[in-house]
Design an enzyme around this catalytic site. Structure first.
Site, PDB file in Angstrom:
ATOM      1  N   TRP A  99     -29.044 -16.033  20.022  1.00 22.03           N
ATOM      2  CA  TRP A  99     -29.100 -17.573  20.120  1.00 22.03           C
ATOM      3  C   TRP A  99     -28.176 -17.932  21.340  1.00 22.03           C
ATOM      4  O   TRP A  99     -28.731 -18.925  21.872  1.00 22.03           O
ATOM      5  CB  TRP A  99     -28.362 -18.078  18.772  1.00 22.03           C
ATOM      6  CG  TRP A  99     -29.452 -17.974  17.883  1.00 22.03           C
ATOM      7  CD1 TRP A  99     -29.174 -17.368  16.939  1.00 22.03           C
ATOM      8  CD2 TRP A  99     -30.649 -18.522  17.418  1.00 22.03           C
ATOM      9  NE1 TRP A  99     -30.348 -17.152  15.852  1.00 22.03           N
ATOM     10  CE2 TRP A  99     -31.187 -18.136  16.383  1.00 22.03           C
ATOM     11  CE3 TRP A  99     -31.656 -19.562  18.316  1.00 22.03           C
ATOM     12  CZ2 TRP A  99     -32.661 -18.225  15.852  1.00 22.03           C
ATOM     13  CZ3 TRP A  99     -32.697 -19.694  18.134  1.00 22.03           C
ATOM     14  CH2 TRP A  99     -33.279 -19.472  16.838  1.00 22.03           C
ATOM     15  N   ASP A 162     -22.491 -23.972  19.630  1.00 25.27           N
ATOM     16  CA  ASP A 162     -23.773 -23.799  18.929  1.00 25.27           C
ATOM     17  C   ASP A 162     -23.029 -23.383  17.397  1.00 25.27           C
ATOM     18  O   ASP A 162     -22.705 -22.306  17.490  1.00 25.27           O
ATOM     19  CB  ASP A 162     -24.602 -23.034  19.230  1.00 25.27           C
ATOM     20  CG  ASP A 162     -25.730 -22.991  18.244  1.00 25.27           C
ATOM     21  OD1 ASP A 162     -25.752 -23.452  17.141  1.00 25.27           O
ATOM     22  OD2 ASP A 162     -26.765 -22.281  18.504  1.00 25.27           O
ATOM     23  N   LYS A 186     -29.162 -24.813   7.300  1.00 30.30           N
ATOM     24  CA  LYS A 186     -28.447 -23.682   6.727  1.00 30.30           C
ATOM     25  C   LYS A 186     -27.136 -23.971   5.979  1.00 30.30           C
ATOM     26  O   LYS A 186     -27.477 -24.223   4.621  1.00 30.30           O
ATOM     27  CB  LYS A 186     -27.756 -22.767   7.796  1.00 30.30           C
ATOM     28  CG  LYS A 186     -28.788 -22.058   8.706  1.00 30.30           C
ATOM     29  CD  LYS A 186     -28.694 -22.066  10.195  1.00 30.30           C
ATOM     30  CE  LYS A 186     -29.625 -21.688  11.040  1.00 30.30           C
ATOM     31  NZ  LYS A 186     -30.611 -20.802  10.570  1.00 30.30           N
TER      32      LYS A 186
HETATM   33  C1  LIG Z   1     -27.157 -20.103  15.881  1.00 34.27           C
HETATM   34  C2  LIG Z   1     -28.644 -20.822  16.065  1.00 34.27           C
HETATM   35  N1  LIG Z   1     -28.690 -21.450  17.012  1.00 34.27           N
HETATM   36  C3  LIG Z   1     -29.904 -22.123  17.001  1.00 34.27           C
HETATM   37  C4  LIG Z   1     -30.917 -22.021  16.113  1.00 34.27           C
HETATM   38  C5  LIG Z   1     -32.251 -22.965  16.302  1.00 34.27           C
HETATM   39  O1  LIG Z   1     -32.507 -23.538  15.312  1.00 34.27           O
HETATM   40  P1  LIG Z   1     -33.801 -24.821  15.012  1.00 34.27           P
HETATM   41  O2  LIG Z   1     -34.377 -23.780  14.577  1.00 34.27           O
HETATM   42  O3  LIG Z   1     -33.040 -25.672  14.085  1.00 34.27           O
HETATM   43  O4  LIG Z   1     -34.086 -24.970  16.637  1.00 34.27           O
HETATM   44  C6  LIG Z   1     -30.581 -21.273  14.942  1.00 34.27           C
HETATM   45  C7  LIG Z   1     -31.886 -20.944  14.122  1.00 34.27           C
HETATM   46  O5  LIG Z   1     -31.634 -20.219  13.088  1.00 34.27           O
HETATM   47  C8  LIG Z   1     -29.406 -20.481  15.016  1.00 34.27           C
HETATM   48  O6  LIG Z   1     -29.066 -19.801  13.908  1.00 34.27           O
END
Ligand SMILES: Cc1ncc(COP(=O)(O)O)c(C=O)c1O
Length: 349
Positions: A99, A162, A186
């Site tokens: 991520w 994040d 989550k």
């Molecule tokens: C740490 C993290 N950042 C970003 C995201 C992306 O999230 P989204 O699917 O809501 O765009 C996720 C998705 O699992 C994640 O775990």
């Protein structure tokens, strides 16, 4: 029958929240209709949004000079929307996993990017105090690699975090964070909403982007620049009340530490299972683990699901298994998983 849901996201919601929404689905507040079927400008809907924002402020002790926003596009949209809102010329990213890599790619579309850290993602790299850039970005909990940044340290630039897979599982030190964002699906509710908590002085109502994605405008208009995902925020409001009833973020943290510690101990005690992450960097929310013999992976998944232990298959980029231990996971889930793992090992090793 409810199974034990170890999904990395979207993840399980508290049973009482689902039951409450179920009870209100045909008749919300005596209106003879659900919350999904009326205007977002109705004062009762606005009250839900205000209640959610108030509870977020209370649970996370958010300072008054920070905005609490429900944005759209998921956490992925933030990889671009944060640079578009903050208009940086340069960004530094702490790279601890998949991520973080996406955040790097997003930031590169808008600014010059420097990076600390690289694969394999089995530890948090040492980060010297950052200066000379417009902000530092990091991912508090890498959902795929199971790496948690225990302490981001202090820096001479704003810090953007994040927290998609760890928000509401532990307190946030606001003296060290200027913008924290988290996809809801989550620890917070269903998908469709990304929570953004940002120091107002960073935001710019004149930033060159669509008003529905402008954080200053979302803040000014109570996250209702356009029709927002009302049902998602309605469920989030209930999850927040559930967190409060259970003792707040400190109780969520105690549960996360208890569960993850017992699962890592079971993995470390065995030669059959392994986790490569340095102990101090191990996630409290997502526990990836490998079987010594990957040929047994499919059998492990099949048998665990037969026991009601669902969605343990690991992310394709890491392989093996992953147990996600989000707030709503019932307490009995981890002991049941450990018991299954030990039984599987005894019959297959
Ligand atoms: C740490 C993290 N950042 C970003 C995201 C992306 O999230 P989204 O699917 O809501 O765009 C996720 C998705 O699992 C994640 O775990």
């Amino acid at each position: 029958m409810r199974t034990f849901n170890f999904s990395a996201g979207p993840a399980g919601l508290p049973l009482s929240v689902l039951e409450s929404a179920q009870a209100e689905l045909l008749d919300w507040q005596g209106l003879g209709t659900s919350v999904m079927e009326i205007s977002h400008r109705d004062p009762r809907v606005i009250a839900v949004f205000e209640s959610a924002q108030r509870q977020i402020r209370e649970l996370l002790a958010v300072p008054d000079d920070y905005a609490v926003i429900f944005a759209q596009g998921g956490a992925s949209a933030m990889f671009d929307l944060i640079p578009q809102n903050l208009s940086p010329a340069s960004v530094h990213v702490l790279n601890t996993g998949a991520w973080s890599e996406k955040a790097i790619k997003g930031a590169q579309r808008h600014a010059a990017v420097t990076v600390t850290g690289a694969a394999p993602y089995v530890d948090v790299p040492a980060l010297s105090p950052v200066s000379g850039v417009d902000y530092l970005h990091y991912c508090h909990n890498e959902t795929i690699h199971g790496v948690r940044v225990a302490d981001i340290g202090t820096h001479q630039v704003p810090v953007v975090c994040d927290a998609s897979s760890s928000i509401f599982s532990e307190a946030i030190d606001w003296s060290r964070h200027d913008l924290v964002y988290a996809g809801a699906q989550k620890n917070l509710g269903p998908s469709g909403v990304c929570l953004v908590i940002a120091k107002r002085s960073l935001l710019n109502a004149d930033a060159a982007l669509a008003p529905v994605f402008n954080f200053a405008k979302l803040d000014a208009e109570g996250s209702m620049v356009n029709t927002p995902p009302v049902f998602a925020v309605y469920l989030i409001e209930k999850v927040l009340a559930w967190i409060t009833q259970r003792g707040g973020v400190s109780a969520m943290k105690a549960a996360a530490q208890r569960r993850s510690t017992s699962l890592y101990a079971a993995i470390d005690q065995s030669d059959f299972y392994s986790n490569p992450v340095a102990p101090a960097a191990r996630s409290w929310m997502n526990v990836p683990f490998l079987l010594a013999n990957p040929d047994l992976d499919a059998e492990f998944v099949r048998q665990s699901e037969a026991q009601g232990l669902m969605f343990l298959k690991g992310h394709r980029s890491v392989g093996g298994m992953r147990a996600s231990l989000y707030n709503a996971l019932p307490d009995a889930a981890v002991p049941a998983l450990i018991q299954f793992m030990q039984h599987f090992e005894a019959t297959r090793a």
